[in-house]
Design a protein around this motif. Structure first.
Motif, mmCIF file in Angstrom:
data_model
loop_
_atom_site.group_PDB
_atom_site.id
_atom_site.type_symbol
_atom_site.label_atom_id
_atom_site.label_comp_id
_atom_site.label_asym_id
_atom_site.label_seq_id
_atom_site.Cartn_x
_atom_site.Cartn_y
_atom_site.Cartn_z
ATOM 1 N N SER A 154 0.797 -1.242 0.198
ATOM 2 C CA SER A 154 0.077 -0.130 -0.141
ATOM 3 C C SER A 154 0.760 1.196 0.020
ATOM 4 N N ASP A 172 0.165 3.463 2.072
ATOM 5 C CA ASP A 172 -0.114 4.190 3.606
ATOM 6 C C ASP A 172 1.186 5.129 3.995
ATOM 7 N N TYR A 213 3.338 6.958 2.326
ATOM 8 C CA TYR A 213 3.209 8.089 1.470
ATOM 9 C C TYR A 213 1.922 9.022 2.245
ATOM 10 N N ARG A 214 0.917 8.262 2.251
ATOM 11 C CA ARG A 214 -0.155 9.086 2.667
ATOM 12 C C ARG A 214 0.104 9.608 4.060
ATOM 13 N N GLY A 229 0.319 13.707 4.532
ATOM 14 C CA GLY A 229 -0.620 14.416 5.406
ATOM 15 C C GLY A 229 -0.238 14.729 6.709
#
Length: 267
Positions: free
Chosen positions: A40, A42, A44-45, A49
């Motif tokens: 995934s 995730d 990077y998110r 964020g």
């Protein structure tokens, strides 16, 4: 004999590419393992964020823009004047611009702290805005070898003396010659120096850390010391930003060369 040399060249290229690409691919693959049951993005998110990442990246972007503007205003007039009026000083100026490659960044920043501390005649570490100014000066120093050589190469590609004499015959002032004649004709060199400067500033750690500024470099170090997957994602993001800058240099340089070739073909 030629076939052997070609095989050796291709072998060296393949080995060099694998040496470069395998660690990069492994880093990218590891950054996708944040979710245990599947690959995934995730990490990077989470990174993109993170408000601290956004703040540090925005701060480094601002410092990079200011560094490019200050460096450009310093190097273009200097390189232009040396080529036009003081050609014998070129080796001296080139040697001075190479010094940031020889002197470590930690020596430069400790010199700044010693000279511009709160007890000096010119305190630049007493408040955040003054320290930002000092950081920009430090970044200009670190990027000077790249910016100066890019600008000097741009000036070498045009006839500076002929352009200056033509502008003087038309009654242009020195400021008009510099900003309306020289700058447009060495745009590709300036852009090359700007993108190189951006790549230097965006990942710089030593100056920002010791001056206690919220730049991207210290943030990368902090995340690397406390997280597992996010540092790999940040490494890939930093790699993409840096190589995007290098690609833009090639794009603008090719566009400029094509424009000159077309202009030369016109009757």
């Amino acid at each position: 004999m030629k076939s052997q040399s070609r095989v050796g060249a291709w072998a060296a290229m393949v080995v060099g590419s694998l040496y470069f690409l395998i660690p990069l691919a492994a880093t990218f693959e590891f950054s996708l393992r944040m979710r245990r049951d599947a690959t995934s993005f995730d990490a990077y998110r989470v990174v993109l964020g993170d408000p601290h990442f956004q703040a540090s990246f925005g701060y480094s972007m601002l410092m990079a823009v200011l560094t490019i503007v200050v460096g450009m205003m310093l190097t273009v007039p200097t390189a232009y004047w040396v080529r036009l009026r003081l050609p014998k000083l070129r080796p001296v100026v080139e040697f001075i611009t190479l010094l940031p490659l020889v002197i470590p960044a930690i020596v430069i920043v400790f010199g700044y702290l010693r000279i511009y501390n709160s007890s000096s005649l010119l305190p630049l570490t007493g408040n955040e805005r003054a320290t930002d100014v000092l950081l920009v000066f430090g970044y200009v120093t670190l990027s000077l070898p790249y910016m100066y050589r890019a600008v000097d190469a741009g000036l070498a590609a045009v006839d500076v003396r002929a352009l200056t004499e033509a502008a003087e015959c038309l009654g242009a002032s020195w400021s008009a010659i510099l900003f309306k004649v020289i700058f447009p004709n060495i745009r590709s060199g300036i852009l090359s120096g700007a993108f190189l400067t951006f790549a230097v500033v965006i990942g710089e750690f030593t100056l920002a850390s010791l001056l206690d500024r919220p730049a991207l470099g210290p943030y990368l170090q902090l995340i690397g010391a406390n997280r597992a997957y996010e540092p790999s994602a940040l490494a890939i993001i930093a790699f993409v930003i840096t190589w995007a800058s290098m690609g833009l240099i090639q794009v603008f340089g090719s566009a400029r060369s094509s424009a000159r070739a077309l202009a030369g073909q016109k009757p």
